[in-house]
Every structure is written in C-alpha cells, then in structure tokens.
Design a protein around this motif. Structure first.
Motif, PDB file in Angstrom:
ATOM      1  N   ASP A   1     -51.593 -73.220 -69.951  1.00  0.00           N
ATOM      2  CA  ASP A   1     -51.792 -71.796 -70.085  1.00  0.00           C
ATOM      3  C   ASP A   1     -52.075 -71.215 -68.545  1.00  0.00           C
ATOM      4  N   GLU A   2     -53.008 -71.971 -68.000  1.00  0.00           N
ATOM      5  CA  GLU A   2     -53.549 -71.259 -66.665  1.00  0.00           C
ATOM      6  C   GLU A   2     -52.369 -71.504 -65.624  1.00  0.00           C
ATOM      7  N   LEU A   3     -51.298 -72.129 -65.798  1.00  0.00           N
ATOM      8  CA  LEU A   3     -50.193 -72.129 -64.807  1.00  0.00           C
ATOM      9  C   LEU A   3     -49.498 -70.672 -64.833  1.00  0.00           C
ATOM     10  N   ARG A   4     -49.397 -70.134 -65.916  1.00  0.00           N
ATOM     11  CA  ARG A   4     -49.007 -68.677 -66.263  1.00  0.00           C
ATOM     12  C   ARG A   4     -49.573 -67.871 -65.077  1.00  0.00           C
ATOM     13  N   SER A   5     -50.918 -67.839 -64.820  1.00  0.00           N
ATOM     14  CA  SER A   5     -51.372 -66.892 -63.885  1.00  0.00           C
ATOM     15  C   SER A   5     -51.519 -67.471 -62.504  1.00  0.00           C
ATOM     16  N   VAL A   6     -51.770 -68.970 -62.324  1.00  0.00           N
ATOM     17  CA  VAL A   6     -51.645 -69.676 -61.099  1.00  0.00           C
ATOM     18  C   VAL A   6     -50.313 -69.371 -60.307  1.00  0.00           C
ATOM     19  N   CYS A   7     -49.381 -69.374 -61.037  1.00  0.00           N
ATOM     20  CA  CYS A   7     -47.992 -69.636 -60.417  1.00  0.00           C
ATOM     21  C   CYS A   7     -46.971 -69.063 -61.594  1.00  0.00           C
ATOM     22  N   PRO A   8     -46.908 -67.861 -61.607  1.00  0.00           N
ATOM     23  CA  PRO A   8     -45.908 -67.240 -63.000  1.00  0.00           C
ATOM     24  C   PRO A   8     -44.448 -68.015 -62.735  1.00  0.00           C
ATOM     25  N   GLY A   9     -43.879 -68.059 -61.484  1.00  0.00           N
ATOM     26  CA  GLY A   9     -42.761 -68.568 -61.225  1.00  0.00           C
ATOM     27  C   GLY A   9     -42.511 -69.886 -61.507  1.00  0.00           C
ATOM     28  N   ALA A  10     -43.446 -70.813 -61.626  1.00  0.00           N
ATOM     29  CA  ALA A  10     -43.518 -72.069 -62.062  1.00  0.00           C
ATOM     30  C   ALA A  10     -43.486 -72.283 -63.606  1.00  0.00           C
ATOM     31  N   PHE A  11     -44.238 -71.390 -63.988  1.00  0.00           N
ATOM     32  CA  PHE A  11     -44.390 -71.215 -65.693  1.00  0.00           C
ATOM     33  C   PHE A  11     -43.184 -70.813 -66.257  1.00  0.00           C
ATOM     34  N   GLU A  12     -42.226 -69.874 -65.540  1.00  0.00           N
ATOM     35  CA  GLU A  12     -41.251 -69.350 -65.875  1.00  0.00           C
ATOM     36  C   GLU A  12     -39.877 -70.387 -65.894  1.00  0.00           C
TER      37      GLU A  12
END
Length: 109
Positions: free
Chosen positions: A74-85
């Motif tokens: 879930d941390e990826l959502r805040s670290v790099c929203p583009g990567a999560f998306e």
C-alpha cells in the motif's frame, strides 16, 4: 554455504495480484511479475542491495497457491501514485484477480 536468517518484524498491507484471470486461465508470459517489478523499480528508483535484478520492497513477485503473483505494498500508493496506478491498470486490463492482502516484513538480524 552460510545462510542469512530472516526475522519477521510485522506485517504490511497491500494488494495481491494473482497470475490467473477471472476465467481461471494462467496469465502468460511466465515472468510477468518480475517484469512488472522491474517497471515499478524504475518508477521509484529503488534497488535492493545484493540483488542482480531490479527489485523493490514495494512490489515483490511471490508464489501464491502455486501461481505466480505480485504483492504490491500500500505504501507504493503514497510513494509513487503513478506506479501504483500503472500496476493496478495492468491487472485490470489483463483481467487478473486483485485482493487486499497482508504480507510479512522481514529484516536481517
């Protein structure tokens, strides 16, 4: 050969993308999770020491029930929203199963 023992230090929440479609077909190519991990690594600019392939703690290839899968923290959502998306869109575009999942976090003593 010396082995490093890993010690669990808690759990992290995330998404588990399983390598099977909603029609119960195994997703190909067989290295899709590793390729996707490499893309996420490029987005976040993180490399794990001692690893000869691109790797990040935010997206890890795993085997779940005998299937290649990808755990995305879930941390990826805040670290790099583009990567999560990008990862979530990849899963949706390829009709892959996505579930909320907790995974152990390990540290080397």
């Amino acid at each position: 050969m010396d082995r490093t023992s890993l010690t669990p230090r808690g759990f992290t929440q995330g998404m588990l993308i399983r390598g099977i479609t909603h029609r119960q077909r195994e997703f190909r190519p067989g290295d899709w999770a590793e390729r996707l991990t490499g893309v996420v690594t490029l987005f976040v600019g993180e490399r794990r020491p001692g690893m000869h392939v691109p790797a990040t703690r935010l997206a890890m290839p795993v085997i779940d029930g005998g299937l290649k899968s990808l755990f995305v923290a879930d941390e990826l959502r805040s670290v790099c929203p583009g990567a999560f998306e990008f990862v979530m869109r990849f899963a949706e575009d390829n009709d892959l199963s996505i579930t909320v999942h907790a995974a152990p976090v390990f540290s080397v003593p």
